[in-house]
Design an enzyme around this catalytic site. Structure first.
Site, PDB file in Angstrom:
ATOM      1  N   GLY A   1       0.806  -1.214   0.000  1.00  0.00           N
ATOM      2  CA  GLY A   1       0.000   0.000   0.000  1.00  0.00           C
ATOM      3  C   GLY A   1       0.839   1.263   0.000  1.00  0.00           C
TER       4      GLY A   1
ATOM      5  N   GLU B   1      10.519   3.102   6.182  1.00  0.00           N
ATOM      6  CA  GLU B   1      10.201   1.697   6.429  1.00  0.00           C
ATOM      7  C   GLU B   1      11.053   1.173   7.584  1.00  0.00           C
ATOM      8  OE1 GLU B   1       9.358  -2.113   6.743  1.00  0.00           O
ATOM      9  OE2 GLU B   1       8.137  -0.788   5.460  1.00  0.00           O
ATOM     10  N   GLN B   2      10.411   0.497   8.558  1.00  0.00           N
ATOM     11  CA  GLN B   2      11.161   0.059   9.731  1.00  0.00           C
ATOM     12  C   GLN B   2      12.054  -1.149   9.461  1.00  0.00           C
ATOM     13  OE1 GLN B   2       8.664  -1.025  13.010  1.00  0.00           O
ATOM     14  NE2 GLN B   2       7.685  -2.730  11.944  1.00  0.00           N
TER      15      GLN B   2
ATOM     16  N   HIS C   1      -3.250 -12.339  -4.736  1.00  0.00           N
ATOM     17  CA  HIS C   1      -4.088 -12.145  -5.921  1.00  0.00           C
ATOM     18  C   HIS C   1      -4.061 -10.670  -6.294  1.00  0.00           C
ATOM     19  CE1 HIS C   1      -6.665 -15.951  -5.586  1.00  0.00           C
ATOM     20  NE2 HIS C   1      -5.890 -15.987  -4.506  1.00  0.00           N
TER      21      HIS C   1
ATOM     22  N   ARG D   1       4.113 -12.397  -3.464  1.00  0.00           N
ATOM     23  CA  ARG D   1       4.039 -11.053  -2.883  1.00  0.00           C
ATOM     24  C   ARG D   1       5.379 -10.322  -2.980  1.00  0.00           C
ATOM     25  NH1 ARG D   1       0.086  -9.663   0.986  1.00  0.00           N
ATOM     26  NH2 ARG D   1       0.431  -7.631   1.951  1.00  0.00           N
TER      27      ARG D   1
ATOM     28  N   LEU E   1       9.455   4.189  13.584  1.00  0.00           N
ATOM     29  CA  LEU E   1       8.868   5.444  14.061  1.00  0.00           C
ATOM     30  C   LEU E   1       8.641   5.412  15.565  1.00  0.00           C
ATOM     31  CD1 LEU E   1       7.613   8.212  13.198  1.00  0.00           C
ATOM     32  CD2 LEU E   1       5.408   7.001  13.089  1.00  0.00           C
TER      33      LEU E   1
ATOM     34  N   TYR F   1      -2.970 -21.699  -5.254  1.00  0.00           N
ATOM     35  CA  TYR F   1      -2.720 -21.138  -6.588  1.00  0.00           C
ATOM     36  C   TYR F   1      -1.220 -21.082  -6.877  1.00  0.00           C
ATOM     37  CZ  TYR F   1      -2.320 -16.916  -3.621  1.00  0.00           C
ATOM     38  OH  TYR F   1      -2.010 -16.012  -2.635  1.00  0.00           O
TER      39      TYR F   1
ATOM     40  N   ASP G   1      -4.319  -1.534   5.861  1.00  0.00           N
ATOM     41  CA  ASP G   1      -4.564  -2.216   7.132  1.00  0.00           C
ATOM     42  C   ASP G   1      -4.442  -1.294   8.333  1.00  0.00           C
ATOM     43  OD1 ASP G   1      -5.088  -4.595   5.918  1.00  0.00           O
ATOM     44  OD2 ASP G   1      -3.215  -5.577   6.470  1.00  0.00           O
TER      45      ASP G   1
ATOM     46  N   ALA H   1      -4.779  -6.284   0.195  1.00  0.00           N
ATOM     47  CA  ALA H   1      -3.745  -5.459  -0.429  1.00  0.00           C
ATOM     48  C   ALA H   1      -4.333  -4.596  -1.531  1.00  0.00           C
ATOM     49  CB  ALA H   1      -2.631  -6.349  -0.989  1.00  0.00           C
TER      50      ALA H   1
END
Length: 382
Positions: A15, A34-35, A47, A107, A129, A214, A294, A307
């Protein structure tokens, strides 16, 4: 007013990455914090429906994603004995009816591709953070490594345990849903010994649990399963996942079709993680801070759209900020919530209910959604 206006995104997952690409494409200066120390190819599939592929088309990565993913012609649902419950057409049908492909992919591969759509040097790793201080004309972000950053607005894309959400609404742990998920990747060559039809995309159902299966690559060399299974208590404490034995997995799917038993038998490593919930949030933004994905509307993964909703959020937020300009971020945030809340809440409810595509139904309201062509709701409360 400063010549350069800055947007900080906390969280560099799917996201956050999608939001950064859409915002940078709209001309904004964006930095992701980003942590994690580095991104890895975590063992999970995902998907991506036409509703998302049309966003990636604008970001210039649609064709590359199509080349790496698996393209199922159908979403099949079967009961535990193997009888078909539904056959939802995808493949060429999706391209014609919904305007883009439907695919499944790893992913980590998708995330790595997303990173190519973001401006160089705009992703900062190892940034845990600690605090946010809105001082009037900007926000001060302070990180555990002692560094700081300033931004005109902050976007919380940092997941169900979002620190930005905590800053807005106070500390509150998510609740355990009473369900767990199991994950495993299986080298497809291991399945060649069986005379079974290992379908491109199939969900096996019984009354209280399921197994979604899948391929995660266009080469069909990697098969993936993810479950939803009721479990009264989570035994892992604060751990995000624990290892699961093959024996425990057999027990969870006792009586299922031999195809399912073969998948379990060939899973070298199975993990189990708790499915967590939050109550709907009273606000999606406050002051110069706004939430997506999320961090804002977490959902069980049973609809394969969590997602996708985060990616749609990022694109809609960019659209609203482009509409108002960053100096009028408060109006943009209200527009964003007004144009996302109904859809995200509906998807959240259907996903949590775990009814999606179990029987023959029309998924056009999800897959056919045209985010950029959809007229913006302009009547928003102050």
């Amino acid at each position: 007013m400063r010549a350069t206006q800055r947007i900080a995104i906390v969280g560099g997952g799917l996201g956050g990455a999608a939001a950064a690409a859409s915002l940078q494409q709209a001309g904004f200066e964006v930095n992701i914090y980003e942590q994690a120390a580095q991104f890895t190819r975590q063992g999970a599939g995902i998907h991506m429906g036409p509703n998302v592929l049309k966003i990636f088309r604008r970001q210039g990565i649609e064709k590359q994603l199509e080349a790496m993913g698996s393209h199922p012609d159908f979403w099949f649902s079967r009961d535990a004995d193997g009888e078909y419950l539904s056959r939802i057409p995808l493949g060429e049908f999706a391209r014609k009816e919904y305007g883009a492909a439907y695919l499944t992919v790893h992913r980590g591969d998708l995330h790595a591709l997303q990173m190519t759509a973001i401006a160089p040097n705009s992703v900062h790793m190892g940034k845990h953070l600690l605090s946010l201080d809105e001082s009037g004309d900007d926000v001060l972000l302070t990180f555990a490594d002692g560094s700081t950053a300033r931004a005109d607005i902050v976007i919380g894309a940092d997941g169900i345990n979002s620190r930005v959400r905590e800053h807005l609404l106070g500390a509150e742990a998510p609740t355990y849903s009473g369900w767990v998920g199991h994950r495993a990747l299986i080298p497809a060559e291991k399945l060649a010994q069986y005379d079974f039809n290992f379908e491109d995309c199939v969900k096996w159902w019984s009354s209280d649990r399921h197994l979604m299966v899948y391929y995660t690559t266009g080469k069909r060399d990697e098969y993936y399963f993810v479950s939803g299974v009721p479990q009264a208590q989570w035994e892992g404490g604060d751990a995000s996942f624990v290892d699961c034995s093959r024996e425990a997995m057999y027990e969870a799917f006792t009586g299922y079709h031999p195809t399912v038993q073969a998948l379990i038998a060939n899973a070298d490593s199975i993990t189990k993680w708790p499915l967590l919930n939050r109550q709907p949030l009273p606000v999606w933004s406050r002051g110069r801070m706004v939430l997506l994905g999320d961090a804002c509307h977490p959902m069980k993964p049973h609809m394969a759209q969590g997602a996708a909703m985060a990616i749609e959020d990022g694109a809609m937020l960019a659209r609203c900020l482009q509409e108002t300009g960053l100096s009028d971020y408060s109006t943009a945030f209200r527009l964003y919530e007004a144009n996302r809340k109904d859809r995200a809440s509906r998807v959240q409810a259907v996903s949590n209910a775990n009814t999606w595509l179990r029987t023959q139904e029309d998924p056009a309201w999800v897959y056919g959604y045209e985010l950029f062509d959809h007229p913006l709701k302009t009547e928003v409360p102050a």
